[in-house]
Design a protein around this motif. Structure first.
Motif: not given
Length: 143
Positions: A3-4, A32-37, A68-77
């Motif tokens: 999961p992302k 997989e870890s991502y961060s955004a704002g 930004l939120l648009d810079d990361i892939p679709e996430v599960d959590i």
């Protein structure tokens, strides 16, 4: 497929960046870890960078940037860090709010405390995912 997980807050410069770094360090076998704002900062909070380097030997200046939120892939959590304002919305199958105080502008002790809380929460999230305690089979919440 793992999961992302997106760690989100308004500025993506401190807590969410710390969570992404610690997620990659302690849970990359599980998610997989991502961060955004919703707003960019010219650089990550340098106190956070220094504390994560001191505690975990990870240089976030080399591996992370404000996204930004648009810079990361679709996430599960989605994990909201505790915005104390209206947190950003990102579609997901599961969402939780860790309610963390922003240590920006505070002492090193506050940054260390925040990093240690994030480490424990990341490890707990990984355990809950491994134990199937989080239902990821639902449709994405698209409010």
């Amino acid at each position: 497929m793992k999961p992302k997980v997106a760690f989100i807050c308004v500025h993506n410069s401190c807590r969410s960046q710390m969570a992404e770094a610690l997620g990659k360090m302690f849970a990359s076998d599980v998610f997989e870890s991502y961060s955004a704002g919703t707003e960019l900062r010219p650089q990550i909070n340098q106190d956070a960078v220094r504390i994560i380097k001191d505690l975990y030997n990870v240089d976030m200046n080399e591996t992370h940037k404000s996204k930004l939120l648009d810079d990361i892939p679709e996430v599960d959590i989605v994990v909201k860090m505790g915005c104390n304002v209206v947190c950003p919305f990102l579609p997901s199958r599961h969402e939780e709010d860790w309610g963390l105080e922003d240590p920006s502008g505070k002492s090193d002790e506050e940054f260390i405390k925040t990093a240690k809380i994030i480490e424990e929460k990341v490890k707990d999230l990984a355990k809950r995912i491994k134990n199937n305690e989080i239902d990821l089979s639902l449709e994405r919440d698209v409010r």
